[in-house]
Design a protein around this motif. Structure first.
Motif, mmCIF file in Angstrom:
data_model
loop_
_atom_site.group_PDB
_atom_site.id
_atom_site.type_symbol
_atom_site.label_atom_id
_atom_site.label_comp_id
_atom_site.label_asym_id
_atom_site.label_seq_id
_atom_site.Cartn_x
_atom_site.Cartn_y
_atom_site.Cartn_z
ATOM 1 N N LEU A 19 0.862 -1.172 0.000
ATOM 2 C CA LEU A 19 0.000 0.000 0.000
ATOM 3 C C LEU A 19 0.898 1.221 0.000
ATOM 4 O O LEU A 19 1.821 1.317 0.810
ATOM 5 N N LYS A 20 0.648 2.150 -0.932
ATOM 6 C CA LYS A 20 1.448 3.370 -1.036
ATOM 7 C C LYS A 20 0.523 4.575 -1.081
ATOM 8 O O LYS A 20 -0.527 4.539 -1.724
ATOM 9 N N THR A 24 0.324 14.063 -4.863
ATOM 10 C CA THR A 24 0.625 14.360 -6.260
ATOM 11 C C THR A 24 0.532 15.844 -6.572
ATOM 12 O O THR A 24 0.548 16.244 -7.716
ATOM 13 N N GLU A 30 -3.029 10.399 -3.816
ATOM 14 C CA GLU A 30 -3.350 9.130 -4.462
ATOM 15 C C GLU A 30 -2.995 7.984 -3.534
ATOM 16 O O GLU A 30 -2.029 8.057 -2.785
ATOM 17 N N ILE A 31 -3.792 6.942 -3.580
ATOM 18 C CA ILE A 31 -3.502 5.708 -2.858
ATOM 19 C C ILE A 31 -3.371 4.606 -3.905
ATOM 20 O O ILE A 31 -4.131 4.558 -4.864
ATOM 21 N N GLN A 32 -2.372 3.748 -3.722
ATOM 22 C CA GLN A 32 -2.150 2.653 -4.661
ATOM 23 C C GLN A 32 -2.017 1.355 -3.863
ATOM 24 O O GLN A 32 -1.196 1.245 -2.963
ATOM 25 N N GLU A 34 -1.297 -2.649 -4.289
ATOM 26 C CA GLU A 34 -0.841 -3.741 -5.158
ATOM 27 C C GLU A 34 -1.283 -5.040 -4.499
ATOM 28 O O GLU A 34 -1.090 -5.248 -3.308
ATOM 29 N N THR A 39 -2.606 -7.559 -9.739
ATOM 30 C CA THR A 39 -3.399 -6.382 -10.097
ATOM 31 C C THR A 39 -3.074 -5.239 -9.145
ATOM 32 O O THR A 39 -2.548 -5.441 -8.053
ATOM 33 N N THR A 40 -3.384 -4.029 -9.581
ATOM 34 C CA THR A 40 -3.152 -2.828 -8.777
ATOM 35 C C THR A 40 -4.402 -1.969 -8.806
ATOM 36 O O THR A 40 -5.028 -1.798 -9.848
ATOM 37 N N PHE A 41 -4.774 -1.425 -7.642
ATOM 38 C CA PHE A 41 -5.895 -0.500 -7.527
ATOM 39 C C PHE A 41 -5.328 0.870 -7.191
ATOM 40 O O PHE A 41 -4.518 1.012 -6.275
ATOM 41 N N SER A 42 -5.729 1.878 -7.927
ATOM 42 C CA SER A 42 -5.259 3.239 -7.714
ATOM 43 C C SER A 42 -6.458 4.163 -7.593
ATOM 44 O O SER A 42 -7.391 4.077 -8.390
ATOM 45 N N SER A 44 -7.482 8.413 -6.578
ATOM 46 C CA SER A 44 -6.989 9.751 -6.243
ATOM 47 C C SER A 44 -8.129 10.593 -5.699
ATOM 48 O O SER A 44 -9.288 10.417 -6.061
#
Length: 71
Positions: A19-20, A24, A30-32, A34, A39-42, A44
């Motif tokens: 989790l990052k 920005t 933004e939250i990302q 993995e 898969t990755t969910f992003s 903002s």
């Protein structure tokens, strides 16, 4: 003010690998996420300035709003 909900059922039950959080800019972040399946969910969040004004009659008693202005 309206409320907007974004439902993302595709991410429910996935195993989070990392989790990052990112800033920005001064008005957005933004939250990302993995996931272990590759898969990755992003997502903002952005805020914006709004201009609002009002013409008010003051004097005796409670002020009365004569006109409102909004962007």
């Amino acid at each position: 003010m309206s409320t907007e909900i974004l439902d993302c059922p595709e991410v429910v039950g996935k195993t989070v690998k990392s989790l990052k959080l990112f800033m920005t800019g001064s008005v957005s972040s933004e939250i990302q996420l993995e996931f272990a399946d590759g898969t990755t969910f992003s997502a903002s969040c952005e805020s914006r300035q709004a201009v609002k004004a009002a013409l008010i009659q003051t004097g005796v008693g409670e002020p009365e709003v004569l006109k409102t202005y909004a962007e």
